[in-house]
Scaffold this motif. Structure first.
Motif, short mmCIF file in Angstrom:
data_model
loop_
_atom_site.label_atom_id
_atom_site.label_comp_id
_atom_site.label_asym_id
_atom_site.label_seq_id
_atom_site.Cartn_x
_atom_site.Cartn_y
_atom_site.Cartn_z
N LEU A 463 0.85 -1.12 0.15
CA LEU A 463 0.11 0.06 0.10
C LEU A 463 1.12 1.27 -0.11
CD1 LEU A 463 -2.86 -1.13 2.46
CD2 LEU A 463 -2.93 -0.65 -0.07
N ALA A 464 2.15 1.20 0.69
CA ALA A 464 3.04 2.27 0.56
C ALA A 464 3.52 2.68 -0.84
CB ALA A 464 4.20 2.26 1.60
N VAL A 465 3.45 1.73 -1.59
CA VAL A 465 4.13 1.98 -3.02
C VAL A 465 3.12 1.81 -4.20
CG1 VAL A 465 5.96 0.85 -4.62
CG2 VAL A 465 6.39 0.75 -2.11
N PHE A 466 2.03 1.01 -4.08
CA PHE A 466 1.32 0.96 -5.05
C PHE A 466 -0.19 1.47 -4.77
CE2 PHE A 466 4.51 -2.38 -5.73
CZ PHE A 466 4.81 -2.30 -6.91
N ASP A 467 -0.84 2.05 -6.01
CA ASP A 467 -2.29 2.45 -6.13
C ASP A 467 -2.92 1.15 -6.66
OD1 ASP A 467 -2.59 4.87 -5.16
OD2 ASP A 467 -1.83 5.52 -6.86
N ILE A 468 -3.92 0.74 -5.91
CA ILE A 468 -4.67 -0.60 -6.44
C ILE A 468 -6.28 -0.44 -6.69
CG2 ILE A 468 -5.30 -3.08 -5.89
CD1 ILE A 468 -2.98 -2.99 -3.99
N SER A 469 -7.00 -0.51 -7.84
CA SER A 469 -8.16 -0.41 -8.24
C SER A 469 -8.52 -1.30 -9.27
CB SER A 469 -8.30 1.25 -8.73
OG SER A 469 -7.46 1.34 -9.97
N THR A 470 -9.87 -1.25 -9.58
CA THR A 470 -10.43 -1.92 -10.41
C THR A 470 -9.92 -1.57 -11.96
OG1 THR A 470 -12.39 -0.50 -10.81
CG2 THR A 470 -12.65 -2.35 -9.24
N CYS A 471 -9.95 -2.70 -12.69
CA CYS A 471 -9.51 -2.24 -14.17
C CYS A 471 -10.77 -1.65 -15.01
CB CYS A 471 -9.11 -3.48 -14.85
SG CYS A 471 -7.55 -4.60 -14.44
N LEU A 472 -10.89 -1.10 -16.20
CA LEU A 472 -11.63 -0.49 -16.84
C LEU A 472 -11.90 -1.31 -18.02
CD1 LEU A 472 -11.04 3.16 -16.39
CD2 LEU A 472 -12.69 1.62 -15.08
N ASP A 473 -13.13 -1.45 -18.59
CA ASP A 473 -13.44 -1.79 -19.88
C ASP A 473 -13.12 -1.06 -21.09
OD1 ASP A 473 -15.62 -0.42 -20.02
OD2 ASP A 473 -16.83 -1.97 -19.55
N GLU A 474 -13.41 -1.33 -22.35
CA GLU A 474 -13.33 -0.50 -23.44
C GLU A 474 -14.13 0.82 -23.40
OE1 GLU A 474 -14.17 -2.85 -26.90
OE2 GLU A 474 -12.37 -4.11 -26.67
N ASP A 475 -15.28 0.75 -22.63
CA ASP A 475 -16.05 1.91 -22.49
C ASP A 475 -15.77 2.61 -21.13
OD1 ASP A 475 -17.30 1.26 -25.08
OD2 ASP A 475 -18.69 -0.15 -23.94
N GLY A 476 -14.69 2.28 -20.59
CA GLY A 476 -14.35 3.03 -19.47
C GLY A 476 -15.29 2.64 -18.26
N ASN A 477 -15.77 1.50 -18.13
CA ASN A 477 -16.58 1.23 -17.13
C ASN A 477 -15.76 0.11 -16.13
OD1 ASN A 477 -19.44 2.31 -17.88
ND2 ASN A 477 -19.27 0.50 -19.41
N PRO A 478 -15.98 0.28 -14.90
CA PRO A 478 -15.18 -0.59 -14.05
C PRO A 478 -15.62 -1.90 -14.08
CG PRO A 478 -16.92 0.55 -12.79
CD PRO A 478 -16.84 1.16 -14.11
N ILE A 479 -14.49 -3.13 -14.23
CA ILE A 479 -14.54 -4.35 -14.22
C ILE A 479 -14.49 -4.77 -12.80
CG2 ILE A 479 -13.68 -6.54 -15.07
CD1 ILE A 479 -12.42 -4.84 -17.38
N VAL A 480 -15.76 -4.91 -12.04
CA VAL A 480 -15.38 -5.16 -10.57
C VAL A 480 -15.37 -6.91 -10.50
CG1 VAL A 480 -16.69 -5.06 -8.22
CG2 VAL A 480 -16.71 -3.00 -10.08
N PRO A 481 -14.51 -7.43 -9.81
CA PRO A 481 -14.41 -8.60 -9.54
C PRO A 481 -15.67 -9.46 -8.81
CG PRO A 481 -12.41 -7.81 -8.91
CD PRO A 481 -13.37 -6.58 -9.10
#
Length: 514
Positions: A463-481
């Protein structure tokens, strides 16, 4: 007296004895307390058709609610299974009555067919188990918990660099972190890639053990006589599975041990390890019943047990923060206030990082690595709160049911680290998953102190070194696991995508020289 009269007399005696025994059993059966609540079942097969589908820990939790009981009983074709869905009940039985609850079930598949009986994790309670457990405890008890800190630092920093180089392979990097670290601790072996012969030897063996230990996976555990049927017999595919697994397990235990032994005899040991230290101290250890076979077995158990459980929790952390990026931001705010972005967090920083501690507790609660617990075997009849638990019963403590109890953890299915905080500090009134997750009694996980140190340093530094978030699809929508996990004894999140990027060039520079 004629021969026929003698036989007639003997036959009468046998019949009379059988009738007497049956009458005693019937009388006792009518006078003993009832079994704990559970589905009624059918003659002979008992509750075979009531056994829950995967994930079975959730099924047992629902069944416990259905029958309004914290102690659930099932009859599995004559074998008794008891599931404890309450932490206080588990402590009463598995800890306070540990003298009779510390055995393991027979486990024909794992112990007899796959040949894993050398691991004290699944070994029957007795002298050999005590010797192996004592040897393990000597290296992993809380008074020496920091002796592996240098190895943890090195492994975590390698993990961070690998994460920066190929963030899309983060799940593989987690496995490599825990696998390489346990190899280093057990054998002093430093590996650089997944293709290393020592690391590769473990992968399939560990997968097989996780499948085989889950109740209901193989019919031979219910009917041990099946282990004698030939491998070519229809329906005997489990014999093929077991034969291959045994070969993999033997390789896992033998390959690194004999490598260290040869180096020890040649006096070319370059790094400290559990195995090297034990071989050096063998003359003294032998006075307490330790031999080379015990060293080999305990070394392999360190590797086998430590790799899977800790990697499960670290992967669950990535899943949680991918689904909840706001947790990342809150944790980074705390880290920046304490460290100023000028260095990586260390063990000494933990008291000043309560939110990080809360995240770890919530990861363990939300996705417990061993959600059903490890089975115990009751060694003699017992009565608890008016319920009769027969000798030989297999007893599970079901951590998942405890951690998803709404009365203990409101909104239990949600990931909320704040539930463990009060006025900015850890709330002592909330049940601590770090205490509950490792079991209790004489079978409590002896490597828990090491595992918690590794979890803290890995999560805090990531957490000190990296930002972590959801990936986005081709339309910019989040790909939530979707948050699903595997159904083995050790449960891992199913593969998912996560967007992992360095917070800044300055943050990335913190791992460059480590």
């Amino acid at each position: 007296m004629s021969t026929s009269e003698k036989y007639a007399g003997s036959a009468f005696a046998v019949v009379a004895t059988a009738i007497a025994i049956a009458m005693v059993r019937k009388k006792w059966g009518s006078r003993r307390p009832p079994y704990p609540p559970g589905p009624k079942g059918y003659p002979i097969i008992g509750n075979l058709f009531d056994f829950p589908q995967n994930p079975i820990w959730e099924g047992f939790a629902r069944m416990s609610q259905e029958y309004n009981t914290d102690i659930l009983h099932l009859d599995m074709m004559g074998s008794h299974m008891v599931v404890l869905n309450n932490s206080d009940v588990a402590a009463d039985l598995l800890e306070r009555r540990s003298l009779i609850y510390s055995d393991r079930p027979r486990m024909p598949m794992v112990n007899e067919l796959m040949g894993c009986a050398w691991s004290f994790s699944v070994m029957h309670y007795g002298t050999t188990w005590r010797n192996h457990r004592r040897l393990f405890h000597r290296f992993f008890n809380i008074s020496v918990a920091d002796q592996f800190d240098d190895k943890i630092h090195k492994a975590v920093n390698v993990f961070l660099r690998r994460l920066a180089e190929s963030p899309e392979r983060f799940l593989k990097h987690v496995h490599f972190l825990t696998g390489s670290l346990t190899l280093s601790i057990a054998y002093g072996v430093d590996i650089e890639s997944e293709s290393d012969r020592f690391y590769a030897a473990s992968e399939e063996a560990m997968s097989a053990v996780q499948v085989a230990l889950l109740p209901g996976s193989f019919l031979v555990d219910a009917f041990p006589i099946l282990k004698h049927i030939p491998e070519w017999f229809p329906g005997a595919g489990f014999k093929t599975f077991a034969r291959k697994a045994k070969k993999d397990l033997d390789k896992l235990a033998d390959l690194p041990f004999y490598h260290v032994k040869e180096s020890f005899e040649a006096k070319t040991i370059t790094d400290s390890s559990f195995t090297a230290t034990c071989l050096e101290e063998l003359p003294e250890l032998a006075k307490n019943g330790v031999d080379e076979e015990a060293i080999r077995a305990v070394g392999a158990t360190i590797f086998l047990a430590g790799e899977e459980t800790t990697s499960s929790s670290i992967q669950a952390f990535f899943l949680a923060v991918t689904m909840h990026p706001e947790v990342v931001h809150l944790a980074q705010r705390e880290l920046d206030e304490v460290l100023g972005g000028e260095r990586l967090p260390d063990f000494s920083d933990k008291p000043r990082l309560p939110y990080i501690s809360a995240v770890i507790k919530e990861v363990l609660r939300w996705k417990p690595p061993n959600p059903l617990g490890t089975p115990h075997r009751l060694m003699e009849d017992d009565v608890y709160e008016g319920w009769f638990i027969p000798a030989g019963a297999t007893v599970f403590d079901n951590p998942w049911a405890v951690f998803h109890n709404e009365s203990l953890y409101p909104d239990a299915h949600a990931f909320k680290p704040d539930r463990f905080l009060k006025d900015g500090q850890i709330d002592p009134d909330v049940k601590d998953p770090e205490v509950l997750i490792f079991g209790c009694g004489r079978r409590i996980c002896p490597g828990r102190h090491f595992a918690l140190r590794l979890l803290f340093l890995t999560i805090a530094r990531t957490l000190a070194v990296f930002d972590i978030s959801t990936c986005l699809d081709e339309d910019g929508n989040p790909i939530v696991p979707d948050g699903r996990s595997t159904h083995g004894l050790i449960s891992h999140p199913l593969p998912f995508r996560s967007d992992i990027k360095p917070r800044s060039d300055q943050a990335l520079s913190l791992i460059a020289g480590n």
